[in-house]
Design an enzyme around this catalytic site. Structure first.
Site, PDB file in Angstrom:
ATOM      1  CD  GLU A 178      -3.139  -0.905   2.131  1.00 56.82           C
ATOM      2  OE1 GLU A 178      -2.922  -0.282   3.179  1.00 56.82           O
ATOM      3  OE2 GLU A 178      -4.237  -1.418   1.860  1.00 56.82           O
ATOM      4  CD  GLU A 376      -4.075  -5.868   2.596  1.00 53.51           C
ATOM      5  OE1 GLU A 376      -4.850  -5.064   3.136  1.00 53.51           O
ATOM      6  OE2 GLU A 376      -2.834  -5.787   2.679  1.00 53.51           O
TER       7      GLU A 376
HETATM    8  P1  P53 Z   1      -7.047  -2.319   9.401  1.00 52.77           P
HETATM    9  C1  P53 Z   1      -6.099   2.121   5.314  1.00 52.77           C
HETATM   10  C2  P53 Z   1      -6.959   1.976   4.223  1.00 52.77           C
HETATM   11  C3  P53 Z   1      -7.024   0.773   3.569  1.00 52.77           C
HETATM   12  C4  P53 Z   1      -6.231  -0.289   3.972  1.00 52.77           C
HETATM   13  O1  P53 Z   1      -6.805  -2.395   7.823  1.00 52.77           O
HETATM   14  C5  P53 Z   1      -5.356  -0.146   5.021  1.00 52.77           C
HETATM   15  C6  P53 Z   1      -5.289   1.058   5.701  1.00 52.77           C
HETATM   16  C7  P53 Z   1      -4.396   1.220   6.866  1.00 52.77           C
HETATM   17  O2  P53 Z   1      -5.093   0.913   8.027  1.00 52.77           O
HETATM   18  O3  P53 Z   1      -4.494  -1.101   5.428  1.00 52.77           O
HETATM   19  C8  P53 Z   1      -4.473  -2.390   4.841  1.00 52.77           C
HETATM   20  O4  P53 Z   1      -6.166  -3.336  10.013  1.00 52.77           O
HETATM   21  C9  P53 Z   1      -3.139  -3.000   5.207  1.00 52.77           C
HETATM   22  C10 P53 Z   1      -3.232  -4.077   6.249  1.00 52.77           C
HETATM   23  C11 P53 Z   1      -4.389  -3.772   7.160  1.00 52.77           C
HETATM   24  C12 P53 Z   1      -5.663  -3.878   6.351  1.00 52.77           C
HETATM   25  O5  P53 Z   1      -5.634  -3.013   5.242  1.00 52.77           O
HETATM   26  O6  P53 Z   1      -6.699  -0.937   9.775  1.00 52.77           O
HETATM   27  O7  P53 Z   1      -2.406  -3.460   4.103  1.00 52.77           O
HETATM   28  O8  P53 Z   1      -1.995  -4.164   6.915  1.00 52.77           O
HETATM   29  O9  P53 Z   1      -4.457  -4.579   8.289  1.00 52.77           O
HETATM   30  C13 P53 Z   1      -6.923  -3.595   7.146  1.00 52.77           C
HETATM   31  O10 P53 Z   1      -8.490  -2.662   9.600  1.00 52.77           O
END
Ligand code: P53
Length: 478
Positions: A178, A376
């Site tokens: 990201e 993801e």
């Molecule tokens: P969490 C922001 C927006 C979209 C994805 O996020 C993001 C973030 C940062 O928080 O992170 C990604 O755990 C990232 C993972 C993360 C996952 O999305 O905040 O690549 O490490 O855990 C979900 O709910």
């Protein structure tokens, strides 16, 4: 069984990152990473970045879910679901504890050898992110993170070490997770986790961000080139947080505003894929008076190290308007955003928009014409363990089902070339954004709460059985 619309070798799996599940933060010679100095926050309360590991603070990543010692048990469960691949990262600090060490740490290298062997035992293909929010903290203290050009070499050395070591075990790689999160310079979290950058009082944050990001893009290009020399079969991708930005209305100003907003995503993808700094960025830098340092040699490297595929995360979409409209709210990245009246949001305010996934697959494929990999996607939610021990996470099944349906349309109707799908946090883990345990994504429940209490026992959720069936039928029975 009906013929599947997805390719036969489609990579179903799950995704995690080392710092969010391994724990063992100081075991096996591991050094302190940026994730090790972040406390727990919650929705609306940012995680605190402390000056090193301090007494009296709770650092949720230190133990995480102890995958470090339980990975065999967990991988067995992934295999039971039928995973074809598993996306994780290599914790940089297990290999180079300080980031600038002359020699790698053998114990760390051995850990990933064992982990990959365990996956391969079940024919699960490892998909590896090189830098997923876990830079050595020493690089922050000593060099200022990626604001310093020296970090290019440290990253290349780390990447070369692991690519050589695992060249026969790992085929799919991604460089920076990201990488575009940092485009939102209002959040200290993003620059710190992406680049190890802590903004100084009074500095122009945006200029620093572009400089650090550009150094990372150069580092990434070097690694892509080197990786192909190490093993020509390697597939090395970038990783974008793809949050598409929609115009609020058909007012031409809204459309133009959204177009400009999307450059916060495209800049990163464009450099990774086309190997050139886009004109809109150069013009923007000039207009803003930013001095971004790069050489002719850097430009050559960018051209030579373009990526093989686009890995991206997709959770939500955003809406912007050029004008102030009713119901709009402040937003760090775009000034203001508007709640999309046509979609619902998660408990953490992320707007749930399955069609946005099909839209994203299309715009990415149209722009880049490269294979895509959804690395993801998922719903962070609170789960309840019933008296009989079951966890009936129908809301998660619903979210994933709706997104898979749209993903299949992109393949079947739009002809998008898609490699695979790895839902985020296939086993419950520490949230990156908030540090919470109770923002859960998993098919597998882990008994641990936000304060760190719990037995760490694993338990299959309803979605576990559902996802197993999805994989079994290659996405037909959803
Ligand atoms: P969490 C922001 C927006 C979209 C994805 O996020 C993001 C973030 C940062 O928080 O992170 C990604 O755990 C990232 C993972 C993360 C996952 O999305 O905040 O690549 O490490 O855990 C979900 O709910």
């Amino acid at each position: 069984m009906p013929k599947s619309v997805l390719p036969e070798n489609f990579l179903w799996g799950g995704a995690v990152a080392a710092h969010q599940l391994e724990g063992g933060w100081n075991k096996g010679g591991k050094g302190i990473s940026v994730a090790d100095v972040m406390t727990a926050g919650r929705h609306g309360v940012p995680r605190q970045i402390t000056d090193g590991v301090l007494e009296g603070y709770y650092y949720p990543n230190h133990e995480a879910i102890d995958f470090y010692s339980r990975y065999k048990e967990d991988i067995k469960l992934f295999a039971e679901m039928g995973f074809k691949c598993f996306r994780t990262s290599i914790a940089w600090t297990r290999i180079f504890p300080n980031g600038d060490d002359p020699e790698p740490n053998e114990e760390g290298l051995q850990f990933y050898d064992d982990l990959f062997d365990e996956l391969l035992k079940y024919n699960i293909e490892p998909v590896i992110t090189l830098s997923h929010f876990e830079l050595p903290y020493n690089l922050v203290k000593k060099y200022g993170g990626f604001r310093n050009r020296k970090c290019i070499d440290f990253f290349v050395k780390f990447s070369e070490t692991v690519m050589r070591r695992y060249k026969d075990k790992v085929k799919y790689w991604m460089t920076f997770n990201e990488i575009n999160n940092q485009a939102d310079t209002s959040m200290d979290f993003a620059s710190f986790t992406n680049s190890g950058v802590i903004y100084e009082e009074g500095e122009n944050r945006e200029q620093t961000m572009y400089q650090a990001a550009l150094y990372e893009l150069i580092a990434s290009a070097k690694v892509v080139k080197l990786g192909h020399e190490i093993n020509p079969n390697f597939k090395i991708g970038c990783m974008l947080a793809f949050v598409p930005v929609y115009p609020y209305s058909c007012h031409p100003d809204d459309v133009m505003f959204a177009t400009e907003a999307m450059r916060n995503r495209w800049f990163f993808g464009d450099v990774h894929v086309r190997g050139e700094i886009p004109n809109y960025s150069k013009k923007y830098w000039t207009r803003k008076g930013f001095e971004i340092e790069y050489t002719k040699e850097d430009e050559r490297i960018l051209k030579e190290g373009t990526v093989d595929y686009i890995g991206f995360s997709y959770y939500m979409s955003k809406v912007v308007s050029a004008r102030k409209v009713d119901g709009s709210e402040p937003d760090g990245e775009f000034g203001r955003v508007v709640r999309n009246p046509y979609v619902k949001a998660s408990d953490w305010g992320w707007q749930i928009d399955p069609v946005g996934l099909r839209y994203s697959l299309n715009v990415l494929y149209e722009r880049y014409n490269l294979p895509l990999f959804i690395v993801e996607n998922g719903l962070g939610a609170r789960d309840i363990v019933e008296a009989d021990g079951t966890i009936n996470d129908d809301y998660r099944i619903q979210y994933l089902r709706d997104h898979i349906k749209e993903m299949k349309k992109a393949v079947e109707l739009d002809g998008v070339d898609l490699i695979g799908y790895t839902p985020w946090g296939c086993i419950d883990l520490v949230s990156a954004g908030t540090g919470e345990m109770e923002k859960r994504y998993g098919f597998i429940y882990v008994d641990k709460d936000n304060e760190g209490n719990g037995t760490l026992e694993r338990r299959k959720k309803k979605s576990f059985y559902w996802y197993k069936r999805v994989i079994e039928t290659n996405g037909e029975d959803i």
